[in-house]
Design a protein around this motif. Structure first.
Motif, PDB file in Angstrom:
ATOM      1  N   UNK A  18     105.478 -49.736   5.113  1.00 34.09           N
ATOM      2  CA  UNK A  18     105.187 -50.715   6.210  1.00 34.09           C
ATOM      3  C   UNK A  18     104.640 -50.063   7.291  1.00 34.09           C
ATOM      4  N   UNK A  19     104.593 -48.823   7.420  1.00 37.39           N
ATOM      5  CA  UNK A  19     103.710 -48.163   8.594  1.00 37.39           C
ATOM      6  C   UNK A  19     102.316 -48.281   8.230  1.00 37.39           C
ATOM      7  N   UNK A  20     101.971 -48.074   6.961  1.00 37.57           N
ATOM      8  CA  UNK A  20     100.523 -48.328   6.440  1.00 37.57           C
ATOM      9  C   UNK A  20     100.193 -49.735   6.650  1.00 37.57           C
TER      10      UNK A  20
ATOM     11  N   UNK B  42      92.105 -53.118   9.905  1.00 37.64           N
ATOM     12  CA  UNK B  42      92.650 -53.826   8.589  1.00 37.64           C
ATOM     13  C   UNK B  42      91.817 -52.752   7.314  1.00 37.64           C
ATOM     14  N   UNK B  43      90.794 -52.028   7.540  1.00 44.19           N
ATOM     15  CA  UNK B  43      90.213 -51.456   6.520  1.00 44.19           C
ATOM     16  C   UNK B  43      91.239 -50.426   6.018  1.00 44.19           C
ATOM     17  N   UNK B  44      92.060 -49.823   7.015  1.00 43.50           N
ATOM     18  CA  UNK B  44      93.080 -48.772   6.611  1.00 43.50           C
ATOM     19  C   UNK B  44      94.207 -49.253   6.051  1.00 43.50           C
ATOM     20  N   UNK B  45      94.570 -50.689   5.876  1.00 44.36           N
ATOM     21  CA  UNK B  45      95.745 -51.086   5.258  1.00 44.36           C
ATOM     22  C   UNK B  45      95.804 -51.182   4.002  1.00 44.36           C
ATOM     23  N   UNK B  46      96.816 -50.873   3.286  1.00 42.13           N
ATOM     24  CA  UNK B  46      96.724 -51.124   1.671  1.00 42.13           C
ATOM     25  C   UNK B  46      96.444 -52.171   1.239  1.00 42.13           C
ATOM     26  N   UNK B  47      96.018 -52.607   0.041  1.00 43.79           N
ATOM     27  CA  UNK B  47      95.885 -54.108  -0.374  1.00 43.79           C
ATOM     28  C   UNK B  47      97.225 -54.448  -1.070  1.00 43.79           C
ATOM     29  N   UNK B  48      97.395 -55.695  -1.458  1.00 46.04           N
ATOM     30  CA  UNK B  48      98.754 -56.175  -1.949  1.00 46.04           C
ATOM     31  C   UNK B  48      98.872 -55.236  -3.373  1.00 46.04           C
TER      32      UNK B  48
END
Length: 135
Positions: free
Chosen positions: A60-62, A68-74
């Motif tokens: 959830x933290x990530x 947005x580029x630092x967020x994991x994909x689905x």
């Protein structure tokens, strides 16, 4: 984050530095003891459950990184969460639960039973349920 903490995403009744759940959640994740106190006190967690909660919290933290580029994909999220599915099992079984024996099964078992059930929905039911025009 709401389920883990039992708090709302935005809570104007709290002091200004605690109003936004994402900010305070990410801050509390830095210190595991502080985070333990931040977790919803109604959750009864074994050591194994605590470790799973930490893994979900870290994900959830990530997922809430500013960039947005630092967020994991689905796909990454599904892979991380799927390893926890077999471990999940409700701790309290509600006797009035309409689901019967499924409430005592793990989530993975419930999913498999749901997939194997022999009910089908016709195309006309599907379209009328969603108020979508037929093509």
């Amino acid at each position: 984050m709401e389920m883990i903490t039992g708090r709302k995403v935005l809570d104007d009744s709290l002091p200004d530095d605690e109003t936004h759940l994402v900010t305070i959640f990410r801050r509390n994740m830095l210190d595991k003891e502080k985070f333990r106190k931040f977790v919803d006190p109604t959750l009864v967690l074994s050591t194994e459950s605590w470790n799973s909660l930490l893994e979900v919290s870290d994900l959830a933290r990530h997922c809430t990184a500013r960039e947005p580029s630092q967020r994991p994909d689905t796909c990454h999220c599904v892979n991380r969460l799927s390893s926890l599915v077999d471990q999940w099992k409700p701790t309290n079984v509600d006797e009035d639960d309409d689901e019967g024996e499924t409430s005592e099964m793990g989530l993975h078992q419930q999913l498999e039973q749901w997939r194997s059930d022999d009910f089908t929905i016709s195309d006309s039911d599907t379209f009328s349920s969603f108020n979508m025009p037929r093509r």
